[in-house]
Design a protein around this motif. Structure first.
Motif, PDB file in Angstrom:
ATOM      1  N   SER A 188       2.056   4.170  -3.309  1.00 43.08           N
ATOM      2  CA  SER A 188       1.452   4.919  -2.212  1.00 43.08           C
ATOM      3  C   SER A 188      -0.054   4.907  -2.455  1.00 43.08           C
ATOM      4  CB  SER A 188       1.974   6.361  -2.171  1.00 43.08           C
ATOM      5  OG  SER A 188       1.450   7.105  -3.261  1.00 43.08           O
ATOM      6  N   PRO A 189      -0.860   5.250  -1.465  1.00 43.89           N
ATOM      7  CA  PRO A 189      -2.308   5.325  -1.734  1.00 43.89           C
ATOM      8  C   PRO A 189      -2.631   6.216  -2.925  1.00 43.89           C
ATOM      9  CG  PRO A 189      -1.929   5.392   0.625  1.00 43.89           C
ATOM     10  CD  PRO A 189      -0.570   5.440  -0.027  1.00 43.89           C
ATOM     11  N   TRP A 191      -1.648   4.304  -6.161  1.00 45.56           N
ATOM     12  CA  TRP A 191      -2.562   3.175  -6.412  1.00 45.56           C
ATOM     13  C   TRP A 191      -3.892   3.682  -6.971  1.00 45.56           C
ATOM     14  CZ3 TRP A 191      -0.963  -1.338  -7.337  1.00 45.56           C
ATOM     15  CH2 TRP A 191       0.108  -1.907  -6.641  1.00 45.56           C
ATOM     16  N   GLU A 192      -4.351   4.853  -6.485  1.00 48.88           N
ATOM     17  CA  GLU A 192      -5.578   5.421  -7.050  1.00 48.88           C
ATOM     18  C   GLU A 192      -5.366   5.779  -8.516  1.00 48.88           C
ATOM     19  OE1 GLU A 192      -8.523   8.066  -8.455  1.00 48.88           O
ATOM     20  OE2 GLU A 192      -6.433   8.667  -8.136  1.00 48.88           O
ATOM     21  N   VAL A 216       0.838  -1.200   0.000  1.00 47.18           N
ATOM     22  CA  VAL A 216       0.000   0.000   0.000  1.00 47.18           C
ATOM     23  C   VAL A 216       0.870   1.245   0.000  1.00 47.18           C
ATOM     24  CG1 VAL A 216      -1.683   1.327   1.323  1.00 47.18           C
ATOM     25  CG2 VAL A 216      -1.959  -1.143   1.072  1.00 47.18           C
ATOM     26  N   HIS A 217       1.917   1.253   0.797  1.00 44.80           N
ATOM     27  CA  HIS A 217       2.828   2.397   0.838  1.00 44.80           C
ATOM     28  C   HIS A 217       4.234   1.878   1.072  1.00 44.80           C
ATOM     29  CE1 HIS A 217       4.954   5.990   2.284  1.00 44.80           C
ATOM     30  NE2 HIS A 217       4.049   6.685   1.613  1.00 44.80           N
TER      31      HIS A 217
END
Length: 423
Positions: free
Chosen positions: A264-265, A268-269, A248-249
């Motif tokens: 990182s969030p 990923w978005e 995730v990070h």
């Protein structure tokens, strides 16, 4: 009557004389016009398609390439193809205030405050309502300028102005080894971009210099499949991060890698959005790979691509229910994974009909694909036999393939040992 040879000879083309008042610069302009008179032809271009999809997804893109590789020319072509006015800003020759805004004292600062005036190019973009903002030479911008660019790239704000949704942002940078007074990108700025490597195509350059440059075929989004594209993207990203929460990070420890793509969030978005766009456009795996790896990095990106491959595998229970009509993947690695999943399903719930169905499926795989792919599944499936289970006749058809594959493996091993001995 004698023939007049002079009158029958071919006519020689003579260049018209220069106009009486023509200067050398006029002649030079004519020559330049001829040099610029080139044709175009449609040509698929994976790296330009990846760039176009990222721009369509309204994500900032950073092109990495050596000087003179054609990054600016690609942006000019893209702006023309998208019918967007191109605004070029050389980041390295600007001050931080050029991106954060210059303070302007009004009539009553205590009452009205001090507004931050934006530069003229930002005002023109806002007035136009659309455009392609090209931030060139980003890797030569000092840290203070990079910090000022953070708000522009993420929030699209310059001083008191906010760029409209019709404005897209693309940047270009040279690797530090080839950049004049180059700096590593700061991690916060790097994590806001989709990083795409840019390279030249030898055939394109040669053909272009010969007078015919490529005209890129831009991807088209299929409106009917948009909900399915979003669902696939969400399932792929969420499935991987559920199984691998450590991804995730993950801020790289190396300074140089921090200036590139990393998970990182936020990234990923961005990846989720790019998967949806690439799926809706029916893009190739090469294009999807460039986009994913350019957003979260090579390692996490390859893991995500592998997870997406497994998502496309057929349900082993469906294959066991109808071995004769089973549709197996064409790609060898995916077919191997599907057959292994069938054998694992039989191991988890062993009974005679399922065991027989698995053998029938292996026969179908032998008939429709490479024989060596059934060797490991057949060997494992044979170990699952119970004493009261009769050996199916289909095993005879597989025995030859298994034996041949093993002989080939042994021959390859002997050859390898012989080569090693000769050394």
């Amino acid at each position: 009557m004698p023939v007049d040879i002079a009158s029958t000879s071919s006519t020689t083309t003579v260049a018209p004389p220069d106009p009486p008042h023509a200067s050398q610069l006029d002649v030079a302009d004519e020559l330049l016009t001829l040099l610029h008179d080139t044709a175009t032809e449609p040509r698929p271009d994976a790296q330009l398609e990846a760039l176009t999809l990222a721009v369509a997804a309204d994500l900032p893109v950073l092109l990495w390439g050596e000087p003179g590789i054609g990054k600016t020319a690609a942006l000019t072509q893209l702006a023309t193809a998208l019918d967007l006015p191109l605004t070029t800003v050389i980041a390295s020759v600007h001050e931080p205030s050029d991106f954060s805004g210059l303070p302007v004292v009004g009539d009553d600062p205590a009452e009205q405050g001090v507004p931050m005036a934006p530069p003229d190019w930002a005002v023109r973009l806002v007035r136009a309502g659309r455009g392609l903002l090209f931030l060139d030479e980003l890797s030569t911008a000092p840290p203070a300028v990079q910090a000022a660019l953070l708000r522009l790239v993420l929030e699209r704000r310059i001083g008191a102005l906010r760029l409209p949704r019709g404005v897209r942002i693309v940047a270009a940078a040279n690797p530090r080894s080839s950049a004049a007074d180059g700096w590593e990108l700061s991690p916060p700025l790097a994590n806001r971009f989709v990083h795409l490597p840019w390279a030249h195509d030898h055939e394109v350059v040669v053909r272009g210099l010969g007078g015919t440059w490529p005209r890129a075929t831009l991807p088209r989004l299929g409106r009917t499949g948009l909900p399915e594209a979003v669902a696939l993207a969400r399932r792929a990203v969420c499935g991987l991060l559920s199984a691998r929460p450590g991804l995730v990070h993950r801020l790289p420890a190396d300074e140089a890698r921090r200036g590139g793509p990393w998970p990182s969030p936020r990234s990923w978005e961005m990846t989720l959005r790019l998967i949806a766009f690439a799926t809706a456009a029916g893009s190739s795996r090469d294009v999807l790979s460039a986009l994913v790896r350019g957003t979260v990095g090579d390692g996490p990106g390859l893991e995500l691509l592998a997870a997406m491959d497994r998502m496309d595998l057929p349900d082993p229970e469906v294959l066991l229910a109808d071995p004769a009509g089973a549709a197996l993947p064409e790609r060898g690695d995916l077919r191997q994974a599907a057959l292994d999943a069938v054998v694992a399903a039989v191991r988890n719930r062993p009974d005679r009909p399922r065991w027989d169905a698995a053998w029938a499926l292996l026969v179908r795989a032998l008939e429709t694909g490479a024989p060596d792919l059934v060797v490991v599944p057949a060997t494992t499936l044979a170990t699952l036999r119970r004493e009261d289970w009769d050996v199916p006749a289909s095993i005879e058809r597989l025995a030859g393939a298994v034996s041949l594959s093993r002989r080939a493996d042994r021959a390859a091993a002997r050859a390898a040992r012989a080569v090693e001995t000769d050394r």
